[in-house]
Design a protein around this motif. Structure first.
Motif, mmCIF file in Angstrom:
data_model
loop_
_atom_site.group_PDB
_atom_site.id
_atom_site.type_symbol
_atom_site.label_atom_id
_atom_site.label_comp_id
_atom_site.label_asym_id
_atom_site.label_seq_id
_atom_site.Cartn_x
_atom_site.Cartn_y
_atom_site.Cartn_z
ATOM 1 N N ASN A 100 0.708 -1.140 -0.056
ATOM 2 C CA ASN A 100 -0.061 0.072 0.009
ATOM 3 C C ASN A 100 0.951 1.201 0.020
ATOM 4 O OD1 ASN A 100 -2.528 -1.369 -0.173
ATOM 5 N ND2 ASN A 100 -2.791 -1.507 2.070
ATOM 6 N N GLU A 101 1.864 1.188 0.726
ATOM 7 C CA GLU A 101 2.883 2.403 0.761
ATOM 8 C C GLU A 101 3.545 2.666 -0.568
ATOM 9 O OE1 GLU A 101 5.727 1.950 3.970
ATOM 10 O OE2 GLU A 101 7.160 3.236 2.901
ATOM 11 N N GLU A 102 3.943 1.545 -1.165
ATOM 12 C CA GLU A 102 4.370 1.689 -2.784
ATOM 13 C C GLU A 102 3.477 2.492 -3.524
ATOM 14 O OE1 GLU A 102 7.729 0.810 -3.636
ATOM 15 O OE2 GLU A 102 7.721 1.210 -1.468
ATOM 16 N N ARG A 103 2.041 1.977 -3.677
ATOM 17 C CA ARG A 103 1.027 2.731 -4.393
ATOM 18 C C ARG A 103 0.938 3.948 -4.015
ATOM 19 N NH1 ARG A 103 -2.299 -0.789 -3.256
ATOM 20 N NH2 ARG A 103 -3.778 0.441 -1.918
ATOM 21 N N ALA A 104 0.981 4.379 -2.784
ATOM 22 C CA ALA A 104 0.453 5.681 -2.425
ATOM 23 C C ALA A 104 1.477 6.534 -2.975
ATOM 24 C CB ALA A 104 0.445 5.776 -0.751
ATOM 25 N N ALA A 105 2.984 6.033 -2.753
ATOM 26 C CA ALA A 105 4.029 6.660 -3.439
ATOM 27 C C ALA A 105 4.289 6.658 -5.219
ATOM 28 C CB ALA A 105 5.358 6.310 -2.862
ATOM 29 N N ARG A 106 3.284 6.118 -5.539
ATOM 30 C CA ARG A 106 3.058 5.848 -7.439
ATOM 31 C C ARG A 106 4.432 5.371 -7.582
ATOM 32 N NH1 ARG A 106 -0.301 8.196 -10.918
ATOM 33 N NH2 ARG A 106 1.490 8.515 -12.372
ATOM 34 N N ARG A 107 4.625 4.165 -6.939
ATOM 35 C CA ARG A 107 5.890 3.369 -7.290
ATOM 36 C C ARG A 107 5.476 1.876 -7.758
ATOM 37 N NH1 ARG A 107 8.897 5.952 -2.879
ATOM 38 N NH2 ARG A 107 8.124 3.977 -1.557
ATOM 39 N N ALA A 108 5.823 1.286 -8.778
ATOM 40 C CA ALA A 108 5.601 0.134 -9.145
ATOM 41 C C ALA A 108 6.122 -1.109 -8.184
ATOM 42 C CB ALA A 108 5.935 -0.379 -10.416
ATOM 43 N N ALA A 109 5.174 -2.317 -8.088
ATOM 44 C CA ALA A 109 5.442 -3.374 -7.042
ATOM 45 C C ALA A 109 5.013 -4.667 -7.608
ATOM 46 C CB ALA A 109 5.547 -2.928 -5.580
ATOM 47 N N ILE A 110 5.447 -5.842 -7.432
ATOM 48 C CA ILE A 110 4.783 -7.006 -7.421
ATOM 49 C C ILE A 110 4.710 -7.722 -6.235
ATOM 50 C CG2 ILE A 110 4.853 -9.231 -9.063
ATOM 51 C CD1 ILE A 110 5.829 -7.522 -11.211
ATOM 52 N N LEU A 111 3.796 -7.998 -5.869
ATOM 53 C CA LEU A 111 3.637 -9.253 -4.979
ATOM 54 C C LEU A 111 3.602 -10.454 -5.509
ATOM 55 C CD1 LEU A 111 2.930 -9.839 -1.762
ATOM 56 C CD2 LEU A 111 0.415 -9.931 -2.514
ATOM 57 N N VAL A 112 4.573 -11.354 -5.202
ATOM 58 C CA VAL A 112 4.543 -12.928 -5.577
ATOM 59 C C VAL A 112 4.083 -13.783 -4.516
ATOM 60 C CG1 VAL A 112 6.379 -14.502 -6.321
ATOM 61 C CG2 VAL A 112 6.829 -12.224 -6.786
ATOM 62 N N THR A 113 3.131 -14.542 -4.903
ATOM 63 C CA THR A 113 2.631 -15.414 -3.932
ATOM 64 C C THR A 113 2.787 -16.854 -4.508
ATOM 65 O OG1 THR A 113 0.858 -14.054 -3.575
ATOM 66 C CG2 THR A 113 0.446 -16.335 -2.889
ATOM 67 N N GLN A 114 3.426 -17.724 -3.778
ATOM 68 C CA GLN A 114 3.379 -19.145 -4.084
ATOM 69 C C GLN A 114 2.324 -19.711 -4.018
ATOM 70 O OE1 GLN A 114 7.275 -18.645 -5.705
ATOM 71 N NE2 GLN A 114 6.210 -20.348 -5.778
#
Lengths: 233, 107
Positions: A10-24
């Motif tokens: 959520n912090e990355e999104r608020a800062a307008r930075r891309a991120a990927i959550l990897v779920t095995q």
């Protein structure tokens, strides 16, 4: 999902930075990969493709299936010039889910009557970016359409400094050559200035304002969806 | 406005901070004419309040039942829904599509 991973996402999104959550999928274990951390990740190649496409999806990994929750900031389109092309562009940008802001210090052009319902800022670009308009970033496309160097040049400089993924400027080759010379004098390198698409838009032979708007938006989409080149990634 | 999938994740964090039990459901795979795209989220709290969607409302009820279990034991699970799937699940998708949904607890 761990609370700290959710908070970081959520912090990355608020800062307008891309991120990927990897779920095995087999065991539900997760990790968050910020765009700056791709290279160190075992799935680097795959993640790079998903950052470019912005699409979430399942992938096969050495440890079974993994789901990638891809979070890229929504793309903004900042247009300099409340001109006829911008008017034609507004509904097209909305259809493409591009959040549009139109900036033009000329109050005769920047009127709500000409741009109903559009985020319109009647300020000089530098003033606009210092206050009412959020700062440009790499998830912004910038199109300078006024033909007036006093208005277009400062915006182009701001776009180059912010690393906007697309920067385009209206004007003939001759106009652009003069622009290149001016920007060069303000300290931008040839490679930096070379990022400006000019003449603006895909070469469709567009004539009417709507046709030109379409060619500019097509060029923006092409740049947005182009897979990152290895040397830049 | 709570209308995008990323807003749902913010809400999940808020709910958790309020001390509510929360399960997060995510569409991980679709076939055919599935109503919600891959990556769509639904969150469910311990009292059955929910936000977001993983379908057009066809399977949310079933997901909520499973979410209660996931909140209870903490084990994530994958649910599959589709019209040809009546032996495994009571719910189905009237549109004829199939979806897989990953359900996990937010700790």
């Amino acid at each position: 999902m761990r609370a700290d991973i959710l908070a970081a996402l959520n912090e990355e999104r608020a800062a307008r930075r891309a991120a990927i959550l990897v779920t095995q999928i087999p065991d539900g274990s997760q990790r968050l990969v910020r765009e700056s951390e791709i290279e160190a990740d075992p799935l680097a190649d795959t993640l790079r493709k998903h950052f470019a496409s912005g699409k979430s999806g399942l992938v096969e990994t050495g440890e079974g299936q993994a789901f990638l929750t891809v979070q890229v900031p929504p793309v903004r389109l900042v247009v300099i010039g409340a001109v006829h092309i911008s008017q034609a562009m507004a509904p097209m940008a909305a259809a493409l889910d591009l959040a549009l802001t139109v900036i033009d210090p000329r109050t005769a052009f920047a009127t709500p009557e000409r741009f109903p319902g559009i985020d319109l800022v009647a300020e000089w670009p530098d003033t606009a970016f210092a206050g009412p308009v959020p700062p440009l970033d790499r998830y912004c496309a910038l199109a300078a359409l006024t033909h007036d160097p006093k208005i277009d040049d400062p915006a182009l400089a701001a776009g180059l400094r912010a690393g906007c993924f697309y920067i385009g400027a209206l004007g003939s080759r001759k106009t652009h050559a003069a622009r290149v010379a001016r920007l060069g004098q303000t300290g931008f390198t040839e490679a930096e200035i070379g990022r400006i698409h000019a003449p603006i838009g895909l070469p469709t032979g567009a004539v009417s304002p709507a046709e030109i708007a379409l060619s500019v938006l097509s060029e923006i989409v092409a740049e947005l969806r182009r897979a990152p080149r290895p040397e830049v990634a | 406005m709570l209308n995008t999938d990323t807003d749902i994740l913010s809400a999940a964090q808020t709910w958790r901070r309020e001390g509510r039990d929360v399960a997060l459901a995510t569409v991980i795979e679709t076939w055919g004419s599935a109503p919600r795209p891959v990556g769509s989220h639904l969150i469910i709290d311990g009292d059955g309040n929910f936000l977001g969607s993983v379908s057009g409302g066809c399977v949310e009820g079933e997901v909520m039942v499973e979410a209660a279990d996931v909140i209870e034991n903490g084990q994530p699970r994958v649910l599959e829904f589709g019209v040809a799937d009546e032996t495994a699940w009571r719910a189905g998708l009237s549109c004829g599509g199939r979806i897989r949904v990953f359900v996990e607890r937010v700790d």
